[in-house]
Design a protein around this motif. Sequence first.
Motif, mmCIF file in Angstrom:
data_model
loop_
_atom_site.group_PDB
_atom_site.id
_atom_site.type_symbol
_atom_site.label_atom_id
_atom_site.label_comp_id
_atom_site.label_asym_id
_atom_site.label_seq_id
_atom_site.Cartn_x
_atom_site.Cartn_y
_atom_site.Cartn_z
ATOM 1 N N ARG A 51 26.069 -3.852 0.202
ATOM 2 C CA ARG A 51 26.472 -2.312 0.700
ATOM 3 C C ARG A 51 25.412 -1.621 1.118
ATOM 4 O O ARG A 51 25.454 -0.358 1.651
ATOM 5 N N VAL A 52 24.032 -1.663 0.632
ATOM 6 C CA VAL A 52 22.970 -0.887 0.436
ATOM 7 C C VAL A 52 21.906 -1.509 1.188
ATOM 8 O O VAL A 52 21.293 -1.020 2.111
ATOM 9 N N GLY A 53 21.541 -2.719 0.882
ATOM 10 C CA GLY A 53 20.501 -3.325 1.496
ATOM 11 C C GLY A 53 19.290 -3.585 0.477
ATOM 12 O O GLY A 53 19.537 -3.394 -0.795
ATOM 13 N N ALA A 54 18.083 -3.694 0.926
ATOM 14 C CA ALA A 54 17.062 -3.837 0.362
ATOM 15 C C ALA A 54 16.438 -2.226 -0.242
ATOM 16 O O ALA A 54 16.423 -1.167 0.309
ATOM 17 N N VAL A 55 16.210 -2.562 -1.813
ATOM 18 C CA VAL A 55 15.943 -1.408 -2.438
ATOM 19 C C VAL A 55 14.618 -1.434 -3.125
ATOM 20 O O VAL A 55 14.671 -2.705 -3.905
ATOM 21 N N ILE A 56 13.750 -0.641 -3.486
ATOM 22 C CA ILE A 56 12.505 -0.968 -4.521
ATOM 23 C C ILE A 56 13.168 -0.842 -5.641
ATOM 24 O O ILE A 56 13.696 0.143 -6.082
ATOM 25 N N ARG A 57 12.725 -1.736 -6.604
ATOM 26 C CA ARG A 57 13.653 -1.936 -7.717
ATOM 27 C C ARG A 57 12.829 -0.797 -8.998
ATOM 28 O O ARG A 57 11.790 -0.468 -8.753
ATOM 29 N N ASP A 109 0.764 -1.065 -0.181
ATOM 30 C CA ASP A 109 0.175 -0.156 0.028
ATOM 31 C C ASP A 109 0.997 1.322 0.019
ATOM 32 O O ASP A 109 0.677 2.216 -0.671
ATOM 33 N N ALA A 110 1.982 1.015 0.865
ATOM 34 C CA ALA A 110 2.781 2.434 0.794
ATOM 35 C C ALA A 110 3.602 2.706 -0.424
ATOM 36 O O ALA A 110 3.727 3.846 -0.700
ATOM 37 N N ILE A 111 3.752 1.440 -1.186
ATOM 38 C CA ILE A 111 4.653 1.640 -2.498
ATOM 39 C C ILE A 111 3.523 2.015 -3.512
ATOM 40 O O ILE A 111 3.717 3.178 -4.262
ATOM 41 N N HIS A 112 2.243 1.490 -3.472
ATOM 42 C CA HIS A 112 1.289 2.072 -4.221
ATOM 43 C C HIS A 112 0.860 3.523 -4.088
ATOM 44 O O HIS A 112 0.590 4.196 -5.094
ATOM 45 N N SER A 113 0.768 3.977 -3.020
ATOM 46 C CA SER A 113 0.679 5.826 -2.660
ATOM 47 C C SER A 113 1.733 6.228 -2.834
ATOM 48 O O SER A 113 1.268 7.664 -3.002
ATOM 49 N N GLY A 114 2.769 5.830 -3.143
ATOM 50 C CA GLY A 114 4.165 6.769 -3.534
ATOM 51 C C GLY A 114 4.787 7.152 -2.183
ATOM 52 O O GLY A 114 5.612 7.869 -2.248
ATOM 53 N N SER A 149 4.237 -5.599 -10.986
ATOM 54 C CA SER A 149 5.090 -4.920 -11.476
ATOM 55 C C SER A 149 4.820 -3.370 -11.997
ATOM 56 O O SER A 149 5.498 -2.383 -12.025
ATOM 57 N N LEU A 150 3.121 -3.236 -11.844
ATOM 58 C CA LEU A 150 2.838 -2.037 -12.395
ATOM 59 C C LEU A 150 3.342 -0.967 -11.209
ATOM 60 O O LEU A 150 3.289 0.251 -11.354
ATOM 61 N N ILE A 151 3.447 -1.377 -9.841
ATOM 62 C CA ILE A 151 3.752 -0.520 -8.664
ATOM 63 C C ILE A 151 5.187 0.101 -8.928
ATOM 64 O O ILE A 151 5.381 0.994 -8.382
ATOM 65 N N LEU A 152 5.874 -0.579 -9.815
ATOM 66 C CA LEU A 152 7.325 -0.193 -10.016
ATOM 67 C C LEU A 152 7.359 0.873 -10.967
ATOM 68 O O LEU A 152 8.334 1.579 -11.177
ATOM 69 N N LEU A 153 5.999 1.552 -11.483
ATOM 70 C CA LEU A 153 6.445 2.458 -12.394
ATOM 71 C C LEU A 153 6.619 3.948 -11.767
ATOM 72 O O LEU A 153 6.916 4.679 -12.530
ATOM 73 N N GLY A 154 6.127 4.010 -10.503
ATOM 74 C CA GLY A 154 6.434 5.040 -9.857
ATOM 75 C C GLY A 154 4.925 6.042 -9.816
ATOM 76 O O GLY A 154 4.046 5.530 -9.819
#
Length: 213
Positions: free
Chosen positions: A65-71, A18-23, A155-160
């Motif tokens: 050296r960074v960790g988890a990142v939203i693709r 939800d947090a990714i969907h909402s930006g 995959s659609l939520i990765l559009l930004g």
Amino acid sequence: MKESSKSSGEAAYGALLDAIHSGEFRPGDRLREESVAERLRLSRTPVREALRRLEAEGVVEHRPRVGAVIRKLSQREIVELYEMRVVLERTAAAMAAKHGAEAEFDALSDLNEAIRAERTHPARAAEINQRFHLGLYHAGRNRFLMDAARALNNSLILLGPTTFTDQARIDQVTAQHTDIVAALRARDSDAASAAAETHLQTSLRHRLRAWDA
């Protein structure tokens, strides 16, 4: 795993999506376990489980050296994603023209009017837009098509962020939605399919402009 643990993991997974969907979290953002847990008001263990699940689904990647990142999708990946959307939504529109109920077409029209009413609130308009497209799939009456659409959803939520950044863009979207619904009401599968493709090709152009910016 205990049921409570499963529930906590599902809650964290849903909250992150939800947090990714909402930006709130965007492609390229680093997701530090501790800060994500604090921000979502959850404990770290279910957040860790949710991050692993999102990594397995290709939404999150682990960088040394960074960790988890939203693709963040490349330009080529955006084009490929829209190619698949065109295939699926052309089919959904064609099937909806054959199998959809008039009440479902009324619901799509109502959603389109709701998008128009949110012309000054891009995030809300974008959320309603997602419901419009989901409604189109439901009207198609094909469970396997729905499964394919769900598989594409993450995959659609990765559009930004939404491209609904100005009122002219929303006017364009709602006009194209109107064309789709008109073809559905006419039971014209070819016209509905073509209108859906025109709509997505326009969306792709806006996405690529935003990517270049």
